[in-house]
Design a protein around this motif. Sequence first.
Motif, PDB file in Angstrom:
ATOM      1  N   MET A  92     -14.584  88.377  17.375  1.00 42.59           N
ATOM      2  CA  MET A  92     -14.467  87.229  16.617  1.00 42.59           C
ATOM      3  C   MET A  92     -14.041  87.870  15.074  1.00 42.59           C
ATOM      4  N   PRO A  93     -13.059  87.540  14.144  1.00 45.33           N
ATOM      5  CA  PRO A  93     -12.868  87.661  12.974  1.00 45.33           C
ATOM      6  C   PRO A  93     -14.186  87.580  11.680  1.00 45.33           C
ATOM      7  N   ARG A  94     -14.148  88.358  10.931  1.00 46.13           N
ATOM      8  CA  ARG A  94     -15.209  88.281  10.548  1.00 46.13           C
ATOM      9  C   ARG A  94     -14.840  88.260   8.974  1.00 46.13           C
ATOM     10  N   THR A  95     -13.616  88.008   8.663  1.00 41.20           N
ATOM     11  CA  THR A  95     -12.687  88.097   6.693  1.00 41.20           C
ATOM     12  C   THR A  95     -12.224  86.777   6.889  1.00 41.20           C
ATOM     13  N   LEU A  96     -12.289  86.033   6.263  1.00 41.88           N
ATOM     14  CA  LEU A  96     -11.601  84.931   5.365  1.00 41.88           C
ATOM     15  C   LEU A  96     -10.570  84.917   6.066  1.00 41.88           C
ATOM     16  N   ASP A  97      -9.764  83.559   6.251  1.00 38.34           N
ATOM     17  CA  ASP A  97      -7.845  83.573   6.640  1.00 38.34           C
ATOM     18  C   ASP A  97      -7.609  83.777   5.319  1.00 38.34           C
ATOM     19  N   THR A  98      -6.306  84.501   6.068  1.00 33.49           N
ATOM     20  CA  THR A  98      -5.338  84.850   4.335  1.00 33.49           C
ATOM     21  C   THR A  98      -5.327  83.060   3.928  1.00 33.49           C
ATOM     22  N   ARG A  99      -5.096  81.826   3.775  1.00 34.09           N
ATOM     23  CA  ARG A  99      -4.817  80.377   3.581  1.00 34.09           C
ATOM     24  C   ARG A  99      -5.949  80.191   2.944  1.00 34.09           C
ATOM     25  N   LEU A 100      -7.819  81.107   3.332  1.00 43.90           N
ATOM     26  CA  LEU A 100      -8.162  80.809   1.851  1.00 43.90           C
ATOM     27  C   LEU A 100      -8.695  81.886   0.765  1.00 43.90           C
ATOM     28  N   SER A 101      -8.273  82.683   1.593  1.00 42.02           N
ATOM     29  CA  SER A 101      -8.663  84.339   0.338  1.00 42.02           C
ATOM     30  C   SER A 101      -7.848  83.939  -0.410  1.00 42.02           C
ATOM     31  N   GLN A 102      -6.448  83.716  -0.333  1.00 45.65           N
ATOM     32  CA  GLN A 102      -5.389  83.676  -1.452  1.00 45.65           C
ATOM     33  C   GLN A 102      -5.584  83.020  -2.505  1.00 45.65           C
ATOM     34  N   LEU A 103      -6.950  81.683  -2.199  1.00 41.85           N
ATOM     35  CA  LEU A 103      -7.063  80.825  -3.139  1.00 41.85           C
ATOM     36  C   LEU A 103      -7.759  81.421  -4.126  1.00 41.85           C
ATOM     37  N   SER A 104      -7.848  80.893  -5.512  1.00 37.81           N
ATOM     38  CA  SER A 104      -8.921  80.983  -6.630  1.00 37.81           C
ATOM     39  C   SER A 104     -10.098  80.965  -6.493  1.00 37.81           C
ATOM     40  N   ASP A 105     -11.038  82.366  -6.883  1.00 36.81           N
ATOM     41  CA  ASP A 105     -12.602  81.202  -6.505  1.00 36.81           C
ATOM     42  C   ASP A 105     -12.992  80.208  -6.775  1.00 36.81           C
ATOM     43  N   LEU A 106     -12.801  79.223  -7.826  1.00 33.75           N
ATOM     44  CA  LEU A 106     -12.784  78.056  -7.894  1.00 33.75           C
ATOM     45  C   LEU A 106     -12.093  77.116  -7.129  1.00 33.75           C
ATOM     46  N   ASN A 107     -11.196  76.765  -6.502  1.00 34.12           N
ATOM     47  CA  ASN A 107     -10.002  76.118  -5.105  1.00 34.12           C
ATOM     48  C   ASN A 107     -10.710  77.024  -4.479  1.00 34.12           C
ATOM     49  N   LEU A 108     -11.645  77.448  -3.845  1.00 34.80           N
ATOM     50  CA  LEU A 108     -11.989  78.433  -3.217  1.00 34.80           C
ATOM     51  C   LEU A 108     -13.778  78.110  -2.741  1.00 34.80           C
ATOM     52  N   PHE A 109     -14.219  77.462  -3.786  1.00 36.90           N
ATOM     53  CA  PHE A 109     -15.423  77.068  -3.798  1.00 36.90           C
ATOM     54  C   PHE A 109     -15.367  75.637  -3.792  1.00 36.90           C
ATOM     55  N   LEU A 110     -14.588  75.065  -4.288  1.00 40.44           N
ATOM     56  CA  LEU A 110     -13.673  73.408  -3.697  1.00 40.44           C
ATOM     57  C   LEU A 110     -14.079  73.561  -2.214  1.00 40.44           C
ATOM     58  N   ILE A 111     -13.106  74.209  -2.218  1.00 47.17           N
ATOM     59  CA  ILE A 111     -13.093  73.809  -0.289  1.00 47.17           C
ATOM     60  C   ILE A 111     -14.184  74.168   0.366  1.00 47.17           C
ATOM     61  N   THR A 112     -15.232  74.870   0.289  1.00 50.01           N
ATOM     62  CA  THR A 112     -16.565  75.320   0.582  1.00 50.01           C
ATOM     63  C   THR A 112     -17.037  74.074   0.420  1.00 50.01           C
ATOM     64  N   LEU A 113     -16.833  73.109  -0.777  1.00 51.78           N
ATOM     65  CA  LEU A 113     -17.905  72.096  -0.885  1.00 51.78           C
ATOM     66  C   LEU A 113     -16.940  70.999   0.208  1.00 51.78           C
ATOM     67  N   TYR A 114     -15.706  71.040  -0.116  1.00 54.24           N
ATOM     68  CA  TYR A 114     -15.500  70.251   0.629  1.00 54.24           C
ATOM     69  C   TYR A 114     -15.707  70.032   2.757  1.00 54.24           C
ATOM     70  N   GLY A 115     -16.030  71.260   3.111  1.00 47.40           N
ATOM     71  CA  GLY A 115     -15.777  71.268   4.210  1.00 47.40           C
ATOM     72  C   GLY A 115     -17.649  71.287   4.566  1.00 47.40           C
ATOM     73  N   GLU A 116     -18.319  71.736   3.795  1.00 46.39           N
ATOM     74  CA  GLU A 116     -19.773  71.209   4.069  1.00 46.39           C
ATOM     75  C   GLU A 116     -19.881  70.379   3.823  1.00 46.39           C
ATOM     76  N   CYS A 117     -19.234  69.010   2.241  1.00 50.00           N
ATOM     77  CA  CYS A 117     -20.377  68.058   2.728  1.00 50.00           C
ATOM     78  C   CYS A 117     -19.936  66.886   2.092  1.00 50.00           C
ATOM     79  N   ARG A 118     -18.295  67.231   1.998  1.00 48.66           N
ATOM     80  CA  ARG A 118     -17.587  66.067   1.962  1.00 48.66           C
ATOM     81  C   ARG A 118     -17.981  64.518   2.396  1.00 48.66           C
ATOM     82  N   GLY A 119     -18.308  64.194   2.697  1.00 50.36           N
ATOM     83  CA  GLY A 119     -19.213  63.043   3.019  1.00 50.36           C
ATOM     84  C   GLY A 119     -21.283  62.636   2.934  1.00 50.36           C
TER      85      GLY A 119
ATOM     86  N   ALA B 260     -18.291  75.524   7.625  1.00 52.04           N
ATOM     87  CA  ALA B 260     -17.373  75.387   7.158  1.00 52.04           C
ATOM     88  C   ALA B 260     -15.833  75.985   7.319  1.00 52.04           C
ATOM     89  N   LEU B 261     -15.791  77.359   6.541  1.00 53.72           N
ATOM     90  CA  LEU B 261     -14.916  78.613   6.454  1.00 53.72           C
ATOM     91  C   LEU B 261     -14.949  79.548   7.804  1.00 53.72           C
TER      92      LEU B 261
END
Length: 157
Positions: A1-28, A66-67
Motif C-alpha cells: 500500500m503506497p504511503r506517498t501521494l499520487d503524483t496527480r495530487l503531489s504535482q499540485l501547488s500547496d494551496l491547490n492541494l489544500f483545496l483538494i483536501t477540503l473538497y474531499g473531506e468536507c464538500r457536503g 480523502a487523499l
Amino acid sequence: MPRTLDTRLSQLSDLNLFLITLYGECRGEPVEGQIGVAHVIQNRVQAERWGTSLRDALSQWAQFSALWPTLSSGLNYQALLDLAGTLHRGETLLGRQGALVRQLQWIVTGIHEGSVLDNTHGSTHYFATYIKKPWWADRPGARMVTYGRHEFWAGIP
C-alpha cells in the motif's frame, strides 16, 4: 500500500492541494464546517507535530482519508483526481461544482492570508459523526464545536 501521494495530487501547488483536501473531506458540509476543517489543517501546520509546512501536514499518511485511495471510497478519490486534473490544466468549472470550488478557494485564501478566523478554537482533530468514532476521541482532549456532521477536537495528545 503506497504511503506517498499520487503524483496527480503531489504535482499540485500547496494551496491547490489544500483545496483538494477540503473538497474531499468536507464538500457536503456547511461553510462553517469547511472553514473548520481548513483550520484544523492550518492548526496542524502551526503545531509542527505533522510537519512544518502545509504540504507536510497534508501528505502525512492517513491523516486526511480523502487523499488515500485505500481509505476513501473509490468515487470520492476519483472525484479528487478529476478535480486535480481540472486545476492542473487551469480549466474553469461551471455550475454547482464551480461555485463550490470558488467557495473553497475563498476559504483557502482566507486561511492562508489570516483573514478567516479560527472557528474551531485551536482544534487539531476532527471526525465525521456518521462514521465510527476514532480511537483518539477516547483520549484526553476536548470536543470544541460541531459544524454540520463534523466534530472538532483540541488537546489530543
